[in-house]
Design an enzyme around this catalytic site. Sequence first.
Site, short mmCIF file in Angstrom:
data_model
loop_
_atom_site.label_atom_id
_atom_site.label_comp_id
_atom_site.label_asym_id
_atom_site.label_seq_id
_atom_site.Cartn_x
_atom_site.Cartn_y
_atom_site.Cartn_z
N LEU A 194 9.53 2.81 -9.33
CA LEU A 194 9.08 2.34 -8.17
C LEU A 194 8.83 3.49 -7.11
O LEU A 194 9.17 4.59 -7.37
CB LEU A 194 10.14 1.51 -7.56
CG LEU A 194 10.60 0.17 -8.10
CD1 LEU A 194 11.65 -0.68 -7.41
CD2 LEU A 194 9.53 -0.72 -8.49
N ASP A 195 7.78 3.24 -6.44
CA ASP A 195 7.47 4.20 -5.42
C ASP A 195 8.59 4.59 -4.51
O ASP A 195 9.57 3.47 -4.50
CB ASP A 195 6.30 3.86 -4.27
CG ASP A 195 5.02 3.64 -5.31
OD1 ASP A 195 4.83 4.36 -6.14
OD2 ASP A 195 4.13 2.85 -4.66
N ARG A 196 8.57 5.64 -4.06
CA ARG A 196 9.78 6.03 -3.36
C ARG A 196 10.33 5.30 -2.08
O ARG A 196 11.30 4.89 -1.79
CB ARG A 196 9.70 7.57 -2.65
CG ARG A 196 10.73 8.08 -1.78
CD ARG A 196 10.53 9.53 -1.48
NE ARG A 196 9.56 9.82 -0.78
CZ ARG A 196 9.34 9.42 0.64
NH1 ARG A 196 10.28 9.22 1.26
NH2 ARG A 196 8.10 9.75 1.31
N THR A 198 9.15 1.88 -1.84
CA THR A 198 9.38 0.69 -2.26
C THR A 198 10.80 0.36 -2.85
O THR A 198 11.44 1.34 -3.43
CB THR A 198 8.51 0.43 -3.41
OG1 THR A 198 6.93 0.80 -2.99
CG2 THR A 198 8.46 -0.87 -3.90
N HIS A 293 0.56 3.13 -6.88
CA HIS A 293 0.33 2.40 -5.46
C HIS A 293 -0.57 1.36 -5.58
O HIS A 293 -1.40 0.86 -4.75
CB HIS A 293 -0.41 3.62 -4.59
CG HIS A 293 0.65 4.65 -4.28
ND1 HIS A 293 0.15 5.82 -3.05
CD2 HIS A 293 1.81 5.08 -4.50
CE1 HIS A 293 1.26 6.51 -3.03
NE2 HIS A 293 1.99 6.14 -3.95
#
Length: 588
Positions: A194-196, A198, A293
């Site tokens: 997961l994105d940081r 998120t 993203h």
Amino acid sequence: MTIPPPTRFGHISRRLTVHRPIIPASPQEQFRQTAHCLVRSAFMPEQYEQYKPKPAKGLKKIPPYWYPYTTMTKHRWIGREILEVVSTEFRDRSMEYYRYALESGVTTINGKIAKPDTVLLNGDRVENVVHRHEPPVTATPVKILLHDKEREFIVVDKPGSIPVHASGRYNRNSLIEILVDDFGFTKCFPINRLDRLTSGLMIIPLSADCARTVTKEFAAGTVRKEYVARVKGKFPSEEIICEEPLLTIDRQMGLNIVHPAGKTAKTIFNLIRYDANTNSSVVRCQPFTGRSHQLRVHLQFLGYPIANDPVYSEKRIWGEQMGVGGIDVTPSDFRQAPAPPSHLKELVDSGGSPESLSKDGPRAPNEATTKLLPRETGDDIGMGSPVPLSQQAVDVITKLRNMKDQDEDWSRWRDVVFRAKGVMRPKDMVIKPPPPQNQRKRGGKAEIMPVRPSWNNPNKAMPEAASTAETKLSSPDPAPPPHTSTEKVASSEPTTAEDLVETEEPWPPQITLEDAIEKVSNTPATGMECATASEQLYCPECYLPLHPDPQPEKLYIFLHALKYTTSLGAFSTDMPEWSAEGWEWDQD
């Protein structure tokens, strides 16, 4: 008065002590006294306490620490000078600092000290010692939702602000390190990320066999994923399918755009509810691909960016149109050198730009000009892009960089390079020479040699393995041979102490205490409110400009991984608090 060479700081730590002035004549004078104490404390060996960041509510902080790591030369680095590579790949410090750090011997290549003009070759192993200042993350703990010991996997709920892998400035404040250090798992195999920013659910195998099984499912596209987001505006009530291709155009800033040369991507969006009080919508997102993203860029393209996204929902970067329908992709050669912020322009004009290594001023007719590196000219923008960039894309990346600098108090532009401490590495830390080239591992933490003081130089550490009678000690060459990728360190010959420890080079020139005070005094605290006697401007060990603490509510975005369905089962988390009906937040 000239300052004598200080005790090398690998053996002691110093605390920055600032004395409160009794009656400061003015804010400028108060700051000058603060700066005087800051510089003076750098030369006070009687102080031993390590610098520790001040606690802050809602934030998890880690005291800075020295860390050695290694990496193999990436394909895009081959044939380039290491100063160019380092200054292009990283932006936390100024160009001036990176050159000084390399001159100080913090970086070795295949066990040999690198210089700024050392050219990287294929197969080289780069070893580096850094003083890590990890950014704060949320104090919200990681939650273990399920630990299936028989099938060897865990399900976790990751808070926003914590990256999955150690990367960049993040190491101990990463999910995998937290699972190992805080929860006692010996090995974790993250198969997706997961994105940081998120939050949400992740399935993490604890064995290679389980990891291979789930990886095949992700690669085949059989894993069903559901996310929830809060976006700006009133999202349409009908189902929306977005299949725009996505392309990463700047790895350093992690920027992605819709581009015809990008990778295929598909997302289905459905409205959950619209809240008129904040003019925002809660939306269910179903990605069928896993591009970087993907949800954030697709929502921006549709005109409904995530409401608090600091990148894709920021008018300072994208303008009034906010990237709706994508941006222009017509290639352009437009580039420009980085410019100082307006409030620091006078300082840069008088003392020179820390972002430029060239010397301005009159030159003799036949004098060779200094070669400008890509970061000095702005040509580093686009070096990581697989396609030529448009002028609009370059403008977006430039504005994103400037916004990041502003959030970090323009620390690169007030970077102060001190030469009063000698080399920028702890003297009790010697990196073990690399194994033969066919046995080298990519990345990771470097192995450290046990060391003790050298017999003929108490300020110089010597590896225990190299101090035995069987080891032949030889004097270092006055000028080391040019770097090649086939050096003695990769052979089976015994390694001497001088091969492992720095050569006997002169200390960098010292500056006077008065000069150092003047240099710090002329470096303003631009919004940090550090011109008081209780605050610190710089780390007392590595002189990193200290960034202001972020607000905890700015550490995440309104995007949450809600549910995954795999062969292991269906797993979900509770809905995030910001998805509640009528929920409000500070939109300034």
